[in-house]
Each structure stands twice: as C-alpha cells, then as structure tokens.
Design an enzyme around this catalytic site. Sequence first.
Site, PDB file in Angstrom:
ATOM      1  N   LYS A  76     -21.125  13.749   7.275  1.00 51.25           N
ATOM      2  CA  LYS A  76     -20.758  12.882   8.407  1.00 51.25           C
ATOM      3  C   LYS A  76     -21.029  13.668   9.691  1.00 51.25           C
ATOM      4  CE  LYS A  76     -16.782  10.148  10.045  1.00 51.25           C
ATOM      5  NZ  LYS A  76     -15.374   9.771   9.752  1.00 51.25           N
ATOM      6  N   SER A 151     -14.581   4.867   9.616  1.00 50.00           N
ATOM      7  CA  SER A 151     -15.662   5.344  10.439  1.00 50.00           C
ATOM      8  C   SER A 151     -16.765   6.077   9.674  1.00 50.00           C
ATOM      9  CB  SER A 151     -15.101   6.281  11.509  1.00 50.00           C
ATOM     10  OG  SER A 151     -14.506   7.413  10.908  1.00 50.00           O
ATOM     11  N   SER A 175     -10.734   6.225   7.045  1.00 54.49           N
ATOM     12  CA  SER A 175     -12.190   6.261   7.196  1.00 54.49           C
ATOM     13  C   SER A 175     -12.992   6.784   6.019  1.00 54.49           C
ATOM     14  CB  SER A 175     -12.570   7.054   8.436  1.00 54.49           C
ATOM     15  OG  SER A 175     -12.334   6.264   9.571  1.00 54.49           O
TER      16      SER A 175
END
Length: 483
Positions: A76, A151, A175
């Site tokens: 990420k 996210s 997330s």
Amino acid sequence: MHHMTLAEIARGLADKKFSSEELTKTLLARITQLDPQLNSFISLTEDLALQQAKAADARRANGESGALLGAPIAHKDLFCTQGIRTSCGSKMLDNFKAPYDATVVAKLAAAGTVTLGKTNMDEFAMGSGNETSYYGAAKNPWDLERVPGGSSGGSAAAVAARLLPAATGTDTGGSIRQPAALTNLTGLKPTYGRVSRWGMIAYASSLDQGGPLARTAEDCAILLQGMAGFDPQDSTSIDEPVPDYSAGLNGSLQGLRIGVPKEYFGAGLDPRIAELIHNSVKQLEKLGAVIKEISLPNMQHAIPAYYVIAPAEASSNLSRFDGVRFGYRCEDPKNLTDLYKRSRGEGFGSEVQRRIMVGAYALSAGYYDAYYLKAQKIRRLIKNDFMAAFNEVDIILGPTTPNPAWKIGDKSSDPVAAYLEDVYTITANLAGLPGLSMPAGFVDGLPVGVQLLAPYFQEGRLLNVAHQYQLNTDWHTRTPTGF
Ligand code: GLN
C-alpha cells in the site's frame, strides 16, 4: 501461474518448477496488461522487482528456504519505500521519495519478498471506497463500475484480480477487512502493536495497524509472519513473542465458543448479507463450534466516537505537511502564511481537508471536553463491552460490511453515507483488537465478507478458524470474470 497462492508459490519455488524471476516477469506483464482497467497501482517497481527476484533465486540456489523467499507482493502506498515514491494517495506527496524503508517493508524484503509496486489507496487512508485517491478511484474486479472498498482498495483490487498473490494494507477503521469483504479476499487487522507502524505514514496513530490482504487465511498467515514483531523504533510496538501462524492453522474447532452480537443484525444490514452470515455460522457449527448470542451494548456509539477520534489524530498528524520540508509546495508564495495556506489548500483533497477541520475543531480549547474527551470515554466503554464478551466466548462473528460494493460516485456527495459502511469494523480499532474478514458468499454477483474478532494477540485463532472454514467452503476460490 497467476492463480497461485503464496503457499503454492512457495512449494513451486522449492520444487524448482519455476524461478522467482520467471514468476515476477509473468506478473509484471499481467499487471501492465490488466491494470489500466483497475487502476490498482500508483507505481510499478519493475527494476527493483527483477533485482529482488534474482537475489531470491540466488538465495534458494544457495540452499536457503522460506515461505516468502521469492514471493511477489505489493505495498500500500503509505509504507515508506526508500528511493521510491510514497504518495499516500495524495497530491501532497506525489513528489515524495521516502528516504528509508518502513519496518514492514524492510522485514518483508529481508524475508525475500519481491516488490512489484505500490498500490492505490484513499488519500491519507481516509475513505472506504478508494474514491478519495489523487490518482483516481480503483475499480472492483467483480464489477468495474463499483468500488473495491478502501482505503486499501488498490491492494484488494490487485489481489482479487490475480495480478499478484498478496499485498500489504493498513486498517485504521476497517481498511483491510472492508476491501477484503468487497473483493472476496481474506484480510487481517492485527492487534494494535503487533505490526510496527514505523515508516507507515500516520493517519490516526492510536488506531492504525498494518496487516496482510490475500486470497486465503493460509496466505495471510504467511504474510503476517513476515510483518509481525517487536520494533524498538515504534513506541507503541509490543514486545510479545510471535507464534508460528502457519503451524497453528490446523487446530480443531471442536468446542470453540463463537459469540454473535445481537446488535449486528439491526436495521441497516442488507438482509441477504444477514442470511449469508447465518450460513457461515451454521458451517462453523458443523465443524464443532458452539454458538452463543452476545451483546455489545455500546456499539451504536462507535461511529460518532471514531469520527471524532480519527480526524482529531489526523489533524495533528497532518500538520507536518506544510509545504516547507517535503511534499507539495505552492507556486510563488507571497509570504509564510500564504505558503502554508496554499500548499495545504492545493495539496490536500476535500475529504482530507474536511477531516482536518473536524479534528482541529474537536481538539480546540472550548470543545475538547465535549467531543474528544467524550469520544475517548466511549472508546473505553466499547473496549469494556468486548472484554465482557470475551469472558464468555473465544471469537465474535458478524458481517464485515452492511452492504456489498457500491457504484463509484454513489456516496461521493454524502460522506456520512460512506462513514456508515464502517459500522462493523471500527470497534476493533477503537478497542485495539485483531479482526479478520473472509469470503462468505455473494449477493447479486458481489462478494460478501464475514468478520471474526478475537482477544488481544489471538491472530492465530482467527487464522485457524478462517483456514478450517476455507477447507470446507469454496467461496474464497471464486474468481472474477475476465481475470
Ligand atoms: N473508512 C474509515 C475512514 O475513512 C477507515 C479507513 C481506514 O481504515 N484507513 O476513516
């Protein structure tokens, strides 16, 4: 080759069926071909990947082994990667190359992983649909018009589309678990303090926790093994021995006490999801678990408390992005105030600005007691609810999300509608508990996740239950059409 899990890749590499370099080239080609549909990557790191793959092959040739040695993954884009853009999904950091590796990145690299790239995400991890990214929405491979969750939406979309077997994510209010649920993956948020936050760009420091996203619990165990552990660089890291997660997958579920909170099945939950959750309960009962209804009476206060605490911490964390030291700086500032104002006004997107304002307000002198302090008290009540529940049960089970993936844009004009999607996930962050989401079926062709929560440091129990469930169901093996 792209259908293999981390476990299968480890066996294939050990048996010399293929090299890490061959696998890496295959996946990079697949990403180049398919990612334009998904927008799951912000940066590709081809050179680094090939170099790491060759190094892993050389280590294997020298007799080394290891489940992650030569395994392709992605990070990420809020994990700092030395010399590589680390954007956090924001224009503010579009030009930022991290000067060092996050602990998670360094640990996984030392274990021999191959970094294919950095994945798309909501700006500063604020969102539940990957729609607030400066780089545009990531798409859900199950329906390209829908969000993959957020996210960590880029990591989820990429793994679900078989662009790679697993990726890192972070979970401040859901997330990891929520995008896992919306894309048919398994995702684990560890206990707060289990995985180092050093080099992970902070959103809400008392809630943030890194963890794995993969297709199976078995793979989450492998990736978590490489991520977890004490880090003296992170003052909230906990010095607690890391068990062998893979070795713990095969425990029997006979007599396992599963608590199902009655508050989880109120209005707001799609009844078709409720049915799938009940089916998963029945499945676990068949495997020997004992089911018990429990209560989490303060759950209704979780969203308001979270949406005070998280923005409050964010407003403080994001004050460092001022246009002076790193990140975006506006053109031709007239004076220092103008530099601050325009750099932050132009560098941050609207959701980030909204949260900074809410957070700064909640922390301001006249309102601190009414909002922030009150929210912290609710946080304690929520934790106490869990402590009481875990006196009676070993695992808490429920839906991960109240609805399946929504259409991109549908919630953009109504932030509160998006906040409500977090109702089942944020309590684990407020309490610091570990949680896992795993595939539980489909509604109108869209994946649905079931969430498991466990007491502190019982990640192994979550993985064990999920693995046994996955040995007896095939939801997690379903592949989106076209991928
Ligand atoms: N959707 C939640 C938020 O927007 C959680 C995000 C996260 O876990 N990073 O704050």
